[in-house]
Design a protein around this motif. Structure first.
Motif, PDB file in Angstrom:
ATOM      1  N   TRP A 276    -133.255 -10.790 -14.855  1.00  0.00           N
ATOM      2  CA  TRP A 276    -132.636  -9.491 -14.789  1.00  0.00           C
ATOM      3  C   TRP A 276    -131.485  -9.426 -15.784  1.00  0.00           C
ATOM      4  O   TRP A 276    -130.826 -10.442 -16.029  1.00  0.00           O
ATOM      5  N   PRO A 277    -131.266  -8.280 -16.399  1.00  0.00           N
ATOM      6  CA  PRO A 277    -130.154  -8.177 -17.367  1.00  0.00           C
ATOM      7  C   PRO A 277    -128.837  -8.609 -16.743  1.00  0.00           C
ATOM      8  O   PRO A 277    -128.486  -8.186 -15.636  1.00  0.00           O
ATOM      9  N   GLY A 278    -128.127  -9.472 -17.443  1.00  0.00           N
ATOM     10  CA  GLY A 278    -126.861  -9.991 -16.938  1.00  0.00           C
ATOM     11  C   GLY A 278    -126.991 -11.124 -15.958  1.00  0.00           C
ATOM     12  O   GLY A 278    -126.008 -11.686 -15.504  1.00  0.00           O
TER      13      GLY A 278
ATOM     14  N   GLY B  16    -134.088  -7.036 -23.295  1.00  0.00           N
ATOM     15  CA  GLY B  16    -133.218  -7.011 -22.132  1.00  0.00           C
ATOM     16  C   GLY B  16    -133.588  -7.901 -20.973  1.00  0.00           C
ATOM     17  O   GLY B  16    -132.765  -8.113 -20.074  1.00  0.00           O
ATOM     18  N   PHE B  17    -134.798  -8.451 -20.960  1.00  0.00           N
ATOM     19  CA  PHE B  17    -135.250  -9.179 -19.772  1.00  0.00           C
ATOM     20  C   PHE B  17    -135.709 -10.597 -20.077  1.00  0.00           C
ATOM     21  O   PHE B  17    -136.456 -11.180 -19.300  1.00  0.00           O
TER      22      PHE B  17
END
Length: 454
Positions: A451-453, A441-442
């Motif tokens: 950061w995610p996204g 995720g990171f």
């Protein structure tokens, strides 16, 4: 016709010894049938093993997921073509043109991912309830073999859609073998059936995934369940105030155990169906060996291993740590002595307190190490060719850290050898899960922290 039916009834009664008298021949037949068929579940089970919180039904859930994989995989085989020029299109046809094809593929995809998670949680459950000591040591070893088969099944099936995501994820995983001394290049050439992923590799992955591994599953699962029965089923937890001197109270398997297992299977299938309806299995663009996506990540269940490669010397991350981990897992039943707390989650109260401390230490130390290695000055701090801080610190962390944690817990918390060993295990599992979460995720472009996204 009526006489034939009566004769058939009499023969059935003779085989199952339903009549009043039993001959030695019919007794032998009954014993043979009991050994091969009726061993799956006993007629009675200890009442203390029925609460859901003892095992959470994880072993049965894994069995249900394996059956789902066999059924959905058999359906997908009717259309799938294990040829690079046709594989992607056959998956696209399954998803877009075949009636319920998308649903079947989604069930297969999410079932595979849930199977990895369930098998891993089942391993943790067995460890934390001390259900691996003799006479259950062979059951533990067979379970480790089944976990390895689950990972191999997911890995070999990951390439089959032959899209960008699958192609480059498998490329990353097979590339890790280059860092394995001596055997690594040979294993890589064997897996890829050549120097690169192509028609031979896809055919090999498909054959192993669809024929070899299911046969191995069938054999090892039968042996695993047989060993569970031979050991007497689940470990009976001690009663309040100490283990009862008399035998545990037993209740009929039907309906006490069977109804619980059917309920857990129904809940699991409902969750799986919900995932399959709401979330489609990914299908990226067709595989392009000349265009690598950024970032290129391994499948999530190998993301922790890929994350290790970013912070540890490759030989240590790919060779030493996995081999030592596998060896320790195999030897766990013989490294410590069983205690009266067998059957209780995390043993006694002070053992549970030490496990919580281990979780906190494992997560915090791992996060600090990743941040320090990402933004600190360890990379390239000393000239290449000599010992570097980047090479020495991981060795100290993995070798001296757990040892110091083990002896510190035994001294400050007066833990038993089993309790301290359990805390070290929790420490390492927490660290690896943290690395897996970071890797999944990171990690963004260039495998930098994001950061995610973002």
């Amino acid at each position: 016709m009526l006489n034939q039916l009566i004769h058939f009834r009499d023969r059935v009664r003779a085989v199952f010894s339903l009549s009043g008298k039993t001959s030695p021949k019919s007794t032998g037949r009954r014993r043979y049938l009991n050994n091969l068929v009726l061993h799956f579940r006993p007629t009675t089970v200890p009442e203390a093993t029925l609460p859901l919180t003892l095992s959470w039904g994880l072993g049965g859930m894994a069995l249900v997921l394996v059956l789902v994989q066999w059924c959905t995989g058999s359906l997908l085989n009717f259309i799938y073509e294990p040829i690079p020029s046709l594989a992607y299109d056959s998956v696209r046809i399954i998803r877009n043109e075949v009636v319920f094809g998308k649903l079947v593929r989604n069930l297969h995809h999410w079932g595979a991912n849930l199977l990895v998670l369930t098998a891993f949680l089942h391993l943790l459950r067995v460890f934390f309830t001390s259900a691996f000591y003799p006479p259950r040591h062979l059951t533990w070893i067979a379970g480790l073999g089944l976990l390895a088969l689950v990972l191999l099944s997911n890995f070999t099936g990951y390439l089959l859609p032959y899209d960008q995501l699958a192609y480059w994820a498998v490329t990353i995983c097979t590339g890790m073998l280059d860092y394995l001394p001596w055997l690594g290049p040979h294993l890589k050439a064997l897996l890829m059936a050549g120097n690169e992923i192509g028609p031979a590799a896809l055919k090999l992955f498909y054959t192993v995934h669809a024929t070899v591994l299911p046969a191995m599953f069938l054999f090892l699962m039968a042996y695993h369940f047989w060993r569970v029965r031979k050991a007497g089923g689940l470990v009976v937890p001690p009663q309040t105030g100490g283990r009862s001197e008399g035998p545990p109270v037993r209740v009929p398997t039907v309906p006490n155990l069977i109804v619980r297992e059917l309920a857990m299977a129904a809940v699991l299938l409902a969750v799986l169906l919900l995932l399959a309806v709401l979330f489609d299995a990914p299908l990226d663009a067709p595989a392009n060996p000349g265009l690598s996506p950024n970032p290129t990540k391994a499948p999530w269940y190998f993301a922790g291993l890929q994350e290790l490669l970013l912070h540890f010397p490759p030989v240590l991350a790919v060779s030493v740590i996995p081999l030592l981990t596998g060896l320790v897992l195999l030897l766990i039943p013989f490294l410590t002595e069983p205690e009266d707390s067998a059957g209780l989650w995390f043993g006694y109260r002070h053992d549970r307190r030490a496990a919580l401390i281990a979780v906190a230490v494992g997560v915090v130390i791992t996060l600090l190490w990743v941040l320090f290695d990402e933004y600190g000055q360890t990379k390239g701090a000393l000239p290449t060719g000599g010992l570097s801080l980047r090479s020495v610190m991981p060795l100290l962390f993995w070798l001296l850290g757990p040892l110091g944690f083990y002896f510190g817990l035994r001294r400050w918390f007066a833990l038993s050898r089993q309790g301290a060993f359990q805390a070290v295990f929790v420490l390492l599992v927490s660290a690896f899960i943290t690395l897996t979460v970071i890797g999944v995720g990171f990690r963004g472009p260039g495998m930098r922290l994001v950061w995610p996204g973002g």
